[in-house]
Scaffold this motif. Structure first.
Motif, mmCIF file in Angstrom:
data_model
loop_
_atom_site.group_PDB
_atom_site.id
_atom_site.type_symbol
_atom_site.label_atom_id
_atom_site.label_comp_id
_atom_site.label_asym_id
_atom_site.label_seq_id
_atom_site.Cartn_x
_atom_site.Cartn_y
_atom_site.Cartn_z
ATOM 1 N N VAL A 71 0.910 -1.446 -0.358
ATOM 2 C CA VAL A 71 -0.028 0.299 0.239
ATOM 3 C C VAL A 71 0.641 1.411 -0.098
ATOM 4 O O VAL A 71 0.095 2.603 -0.925
ATOM 5 C CB VAL A 71 -0.643 -0.501 1.669
ATOM 6 N N MET A 72 2.478 0.805 0.462
ATOM 7 C CA MET A 72 2.816 1.990 1.088
ATOM 8 C C MET A 72 4.075 2.159 -0.512
ATOM 9 O O MET A 72 4.645 3.319 -0.359
ATOM 10 C CB MET A 72 3.391 2.802 2.218
ATOM 11 N N ILE A 73 4.250 1.465 -1.183
ATOM 12 C CA ILE A 73 5.161 1.055 -2.383
ATOM 13 C C ILE A 73 4.761 2.703 -3.473
ATOM 14 O O ILE A 73 3.723 3.067 -3.601
ATOM 15 C CB ILE A 73 5.395 -0.112 -2.710
ATOM 16 N N ARG A 74 6.008 3.499 -4.045
ATOM 17 C CA ARG A 74 5.448 4.573 -4.459
ATOM 18 C C ARG A 74 5.902 3.968 -5.771
ATOM 19 O O ARG A 74 5.883 5.654 -6.570
ATOM 20 C CB ARG A 74 6.187 5.548 -3.954
ATOM 21 N N ASN A 75 6.894 2.701 -6.436
ATOM 22 C CA ASN A 75 7.354 3.026 -7.630
ATOM 23 C C ASN A 75 7.081 1.677 -8.428
ATOM 24 O O ASN A 75 6.673 0.733 -7.572
ATOM 25 C CB ASN A 75 8.719 3.520 -7.634
ATOM 26 N N ALA A 76 6.890 1.070 -9.484
ATOM 27 C CA ALA A 76 6.524 0.635 -10.084
ATOM 28 C C ALA A 76 7.389 -0.964 -9.920
ATOM 29 O O ALA A 76 7.033 -1.673 -9.577
ATOM 30 C CB ALA A 76 6.763 0.817 -11.828
ATOM 31 N N TYR A 77 8.820 -0.369 -9.699
ATOM 32 C CA TYR A 77 9.881 -1.484 -9.786
ATOM 33 C C TYR A 77 9.703 -2.201 -8.199
ATOM 34 O O TYR A 77 9.220 -3.240 -7.653
ATOM 35 C CB TYR A 77 11.176 -1.251 -9.679
ATOM 36 N N GLY A 78 9.441 -1.171 -7.391
ATOM 37 C CA GLY A 78 9.268 -1.703 -6.039
ATOM 38 C C GLY A 78 7.562 -2.694 -5.521
ATOM 39 O O GLY A 78 7.752 -3.545 -4.840
ATOM 40 N N ALA A 79 7.028 -2.006 -6.283
ATOM 41 C CA ALA A 79 5.683 -2.759 -6.760
ATOM 42 C C ALA A 79 5.661 -3.956 -7.237
ATOM 43 O O ALA A 79 5.023 -5.324 -6.647
ATOM 44 C CB ALA A 79 4.695 -2.004 -7.191
ATOM 45 N N LEU A 80 6.722 -4.205 -8.006
ATOM 46 C CA LEU A 80 6.630 -5.849 -8.858
ATOM 47 C C LEU A 80 7.484 -6.914 -7.724
ATOM 48 O O LEU A 80 6.940 -7.615 -7.767
ATOM 49 C CB LEU A 80 7.387 -5.339 -9.612
ATOM 50 N N THR A 81 8.602 -5.877 -7.134
ATOM 51 C CA THR A 81 8.839 -6.416 -6.163
ATOM 52 C C THR A 81 8.455 -7.179 -4.959
ATOM 53 O O THR A 81 8.839 -8.542 -4.573
ATOM 54 C CB THR A 81 10.187 -6.288 -5.984
#
Length: 240
Positions: free
Chosen positions: A138-148
């Motif tokens: 919920v707190m991730i703010r970038n695409a790579y982070g969300a994918l990981t």
């Protein structure tokens, strides 16, 4: 509520809080070797370190919330670095604890996981890890982070729901060994960077500015927490 749902909910609760059979000792050693294989070789570490970064930044975020700061976002980058941003007083105990939580989070999570595994709570460990990853997403703010985070959480979900007890046990022990062993290496990497004059804005340096305590002492704390967690957690894991 129909009879199927009424039966399923207690079964689900029993599965969550119940204990599972400890794996054979050879499985514990095999998972330790597997975790070492992900931590020691530099090539594999460049990939597996992403999981340590998730725990590192998650530690910053969780402690920020627990100390009353406002968590605004977390970013995870492909070079295995990360950034957690929170709002609040730029000094004081809350800021100090938040800054100190990064390098200490992976080994302490490993220690907590080892405690659960020593009590036979394999399913509880897997579900708690999944819940923490969902909350972090919920707190991730970038695409790579969300994918990981999605890939990591999805792996936990698939293992906890679709595999048998033996696979779940092997996976859980590998994860905990990895947190314990992988939690040791970043502090040594930071020490090496600082010896070359780099990492001037590292967590240790930020803590030094906040507390007027030398960064080397904070680095020593990171080492102490990670090594003690490995020794204590490893002892729990091997007591099967």
């Amino acid at each position: 509520m129909d009879s199927t749902a009424a039966t399923a909910l207690p079964d689900l609760w029993d599965r969550l809080v119940g204990t599972q059979t400890d794996p054979d000792l050879w499985v514990v050693f095999a998972t330790m070797v597997a975790a070492l294989a992900m931590v020691l070789p530099h090539t594999l570490w460049r990939v597996s370190r992403n999981a340590i970064t998730i725990a590192h930044e998650g530690g910053h975020g969780l402690v920020a919330l627990l100390t009353g700061r406002t968590l605004t976002g977390i970013r995870l980058h492909s070079d295995t670095s990360g950034l957690t941003v929170s709002r609040g007083k730029p000094h004081g105990l809350g800021m100090i604890l938040t800054a100190a939580a990064g390098y200490t989070a992976p080994p302490l999570l490993g220690l907590g996981g080892a405690s659960l595994l020593s009590a036979g709570r394999i399913t509880l460990l897997l579900w708690l890890a999944t819940a923490l990853l969902v909350a972090m997403l919920v707190m991730i703010r970038n695409a790579y982070g969300a994918l990981t985070v999605v890939l990591t959480g999805g792996t936990f979900l698939v293992v906890s729901w679709l595999t048998g007890p033996q696979v779940q046990a092997a996976f859980a022990y590998t994860v905990v060994w990895f947190l314990l062993l992988g939690g040791v290496r970043p502090a040594f990497e930071l020490q090496a960077k600082r010896s070359r004059g780099g990492a001037g804005d590292s967590d240790a340096d930020q803590l030094s500015r906040l507390t007027h305590v030398p960064a080397a002492l904070w680095l020593f704390l990171f080492h102490a927490v990670s090594v003690c967690s490995l020794l204590g957690g490893g002892r729990w894991l091997l007591e099967v």
